[in-house]
Design a protein around this motif. Sequence first.
Motif, PDB file in Angstrom:
ATOM      1  N   ALA A 121       0.829  -1.204   0.000  1.00 14.49           N
ATOM      2  CA  ALA A 121       0.000   0.000   0.000  1.00 14.49           C
ATOM      3  C   ALA A 121       0.866   1.258   0.000  1.00 14.49           C
ATOM      4  O   ALA A 121       0.576   2.235  -0.697  1.00 14.49           O
ATOM      5  CB  ALA A 121      -0.933   0.001   1.212  1.00 14.49           C
ATOM      6  N   GLU A 122       1.953   1.241   0.789  1.00 12.57           N
ATOM      7  CA  GLU A 122       2.845   2.394   0.826  1.00 12.57           C
ATOM      8  C   GLU A 122       3.527   2.578  -0.529  1.00 12.57           C
ATOM      9  O   GLU A 122       3.669   3.702  -1.036  1.00 12.57           O
ATOM     10  CB  GLU A 122       3.894   2.218   1.917  1.00 12.57           C
ATOM     11  CG  GLU A 122       4.814   3.424   2.070  1.00 12.57           C
ATOM     12  CD  GLU A 122       5.761   3.280   3.249  1.00 12.57           C
ATOM     13  OE1 GLU A 122       5.455   3.799   4.335  1.00 12.57           O
ATOM     14  OE2 GLU A 122       6.829   2.641   3.072  1.00 12.57           O
ATOM     15  N   GLN A 123       3.943   1.459  -1.133  1.00 14.18           N
ATOM     16  CA  GLN A 123       4.581   1.522  -2.447  1.00 14.18           C
ATOM     17  C   GLN A 123       3.611   2.073  -3.490  1.00 14.18           C
ATOM     18  O   GLN A 123       3.988   2.892  -4.341  1.00 14.18           O
ATOM     19  CB  GLN A 123       5.047   0.125  -2.845  1.00 14.18           C
ATOM     20  CG  GLN A 123       5.750   0.060  -4.196  1.00 14.18           C
ATOM     21  CD  GLN A 123       6.243  -1.337  -4.503  1.00 14.18           C
ATOM     22  OE1 GLN A 123       6.654  -2.080  -3.624  1.00 14.18           O
ATOM     23  NE2 GLN A 123       6.209  -1.710  -5.764  1.00 14.18           N
ATOM     24  N   GLU A 124       2.356   1.652  -3.412  1.00 14.07           N
ATOM     25  CA  GLU A 124       1.351   2.132  -4.360  1.00 14.07           C
ATOM     26  C   GLU A 124       1.112   3.630  -4.186  1.00 14.07           C
ATOM     27  O   GLU A 124       0.987   4.369  -5.168  1.00 14.07           O
ATOM     28  CB  GLU A 124       0.042   1.367  -4.177  1.00 14.07           C
ATOM     29  CG  GLU A 124      -1.033   1.772  -5.172  1.00 14.07           C
ATOM     30  CD  GLU A 124      -2.333   1.009  -4.959  1.00 14.07           C
ATOM     31  OE1 GLU A 124      -3.041   0.769  -5.943  1.00 14.07           O
ATOM     32  OE2 GLU A 124      -2.633   0.671  -3.795  1.00 14.07           O
ATOM     33  N   ARG A 125       1.035   4.102  -2.935  1.00 11.56           N
ATOM     34  CA  ARG A 125       0.828   5.530  -2.689  1.00 11.56           C
ATOM     35  C   ARG A 125       1.996   6.357  -3.222  1.00 11.56           C
ATOM     36  O   ARG A 125       1.803   7.444  -3.773  1.00 11.56           O
ATOM     37  CB  ARG A 125       0.622   5.786  -1.191  1.00 11.56           C
ATOM     38  CG  ARG A 125      -0.749   5.373  -0.678  1.00 11.56           C
ATOM     39  CD  ARG A 125      -0.994   5.926   0.715  1.00 11.56           C
ATOM     40  NE  ARG A 125      -0.075   5.379   1.688  1.00 11.56           N
ATOM     41  CZ  ARG A 125      -0.287   4.263   2.370  1.00 11.56           C
ATOM     42  NH1 ARG A 125      -1.391   3.573   2.185  1.00 11.56           N
ATOM     43  NH2 ARG A 125       0.600   3.822   3.246  1.00 11.56           N
ATOM     44  N   ASP A 126       3.220   5.837  -3.052  1.00  4.14           N
ATOM     45  CA  ASP A 126       4.386   6.543  -3.570  1.00  4.14           C
ATOM     46  C   ASP A 126       4.315   6.651  -5.090  1.00  4.14           C
ATOM     47  O   ASP A 126       4.641   7.695  -5.672  1.00  4.14           O
ATOM     48  CB  ASP A 126       5.680   5.819  -3.162  1.00  4.14           C
ATOM     49  CG  ASP A 126       5.988   5.973  -1.687  1.00  4.14           C
ATOM     50  OD1 ASP A 126       5.416   6.886  -1.052  1.00  4.14           O
ATOM     51  OD2 ASP A 126       6.795   5.182  -1.159  1.00  4.14           O
ATOM     52  N   PHE A 127       3.894   5.559  -5.729  1.00  5.51           N
ATOM     53  CA  PHE A 127       3.798   5.564  -7.191  1.00  5.51           C
ATOM     54  C   PHE A 127       2.717   6.534  -7.655  1.00  5.51           C
ATOM     55  O   PHE A 127       2.902   7.289  -8.610  1.00  5.51           O
ATOM     56  CB  PHE A 127       3.480   4.161  -7.704  1.00  5.51           C
ATOM     57  CG  PHE A 127       3.367   4.087  -9.210  1.00  5.51           C
ATOM     58  CD1 PHE A 127       4.495   4.016 -10.001  1.00  5.51           C
ATOM     59  CD2 PHE A 127       2.128   4.107  -9.830  1.00  5.51           C
ATOM     60  CE1 PHE A 127       4.396   3.965 -11.388  1.00  5.51           C
ATOM     61  CE2 PHE A 127       2.006   4.061 -11.206  1.00  5.51           C
ATOM     62  CZ  PHE A 127       3.157   3.988 -11.988  1.00  5.51           C
ATOM     63  N   ILE A 128       1.580   6.527  -6.967  1.00  2.98           N
ATOM     64  CA  ILE A 128       0.479   7.434  -7.321  1.00  2.98           C
ATOM     65  C   ILE A 128       0.919   8.880  -7.158  1.00  2.98           C
ATOM     66  O   ILE A 128       0.600   9.741  -7.986  1.00  2.98           O
ATOM     67  CB  ILE A 128      -0.756   7.135  -6.466  1.00  2.98           C
ATOM     68  CG1 ILE A 128      -1.371   5.792  -6.892  1.00  2.98           C
ATOM     69  CG2 ILE A 128      -1.800   8.250  -6.592  1.00  2.98           C
ATOM     70  CD1 ILE A 128      -2.480   5.314  -5.993  1.00  2.98           C
ATOM     71  N   SER A 129       1.678   9.160  -6.086  1.00  2.00           N
ATOM     72  CA  SER A 129       2.169  10.511  -5.863  1.00  2.00           C
ATOM     73  C   SER A 129       3.078  10.948  -7.004  1.00  2.00           C
ATOM     74  O   SER A 129       2.970  12.069  -7.520  1.00  2.00           O
ATOM     75  CB  SER A 129       2.929  10.581  -4.535  1.00  2.00           C
ATOM     76  OG  SER A 129       3.478  11.858  -4.334  1.00  2.00           O
TER      77      SER A 129
END
Length: 221
Positions: A121-129
């Motif tokens: 989830a953290e990795q996905e949020r970083d990518f979305i950012s």
Amino acid sequence: MIKYVIYYRVSTKRQGDSGLGLAAQKRDINLFLENYSSTPYEVLQEFTEIESGTNSDRPELQKAIKLAKAQRAILLVSKLDRLSRKVSFIASLLDDKKLEFKVAQMPHADKFQLHIYAALAEQERDFISTRTKSALKAAKERGVKLGRPNGTTTEANMKRQKHAQEAAQKLSGILKPMIGNYSLQEMADTLNNAGIQTARGSEFKPMTVKRVLDRLELVPK
């Protein structure tokens, strides 16, 4: 008898006052207790906090954890990100042998699965950012102006509505990836940090973002 300590978190005071987000958390908690909890069970206390998930120093959460450990109760949250959006903080809770917690939306998940989910989830949020920043940069390079143009304060209501809809459409590609991963407050912060203004030329607020999502018929989770 199984004992629970329940923890709710919303990101803004307006969400807390309106029930936005809080009602969904309570719904998920009740579904868990009614369908996945062993019986009999007892809810010892409920804690509600108005704070960002990126802040690990939250007094109500600390109270909930302290009570759960003292009473050998299970700390119950609706979603993993209600505890924290930081995988490091989730990992520290998972390593605490005196604490047990459950996630209502993942009723059968064990500690290993929760750790993996938090990391993903953290990795996905970083990518979305990163993707959002890239989209904003590309829009600026194309000369797209997302704020309200000057000289429109005396326009008829119909024209204002049309302009607001057009402004919302320009934000569609930026906001869509954030739904389900960012809170309304975090969406507003992202837009403000990028220098984007509302159709009225002001900063975005959580409810301003919600109105844009409503215009686009997009529903935040």
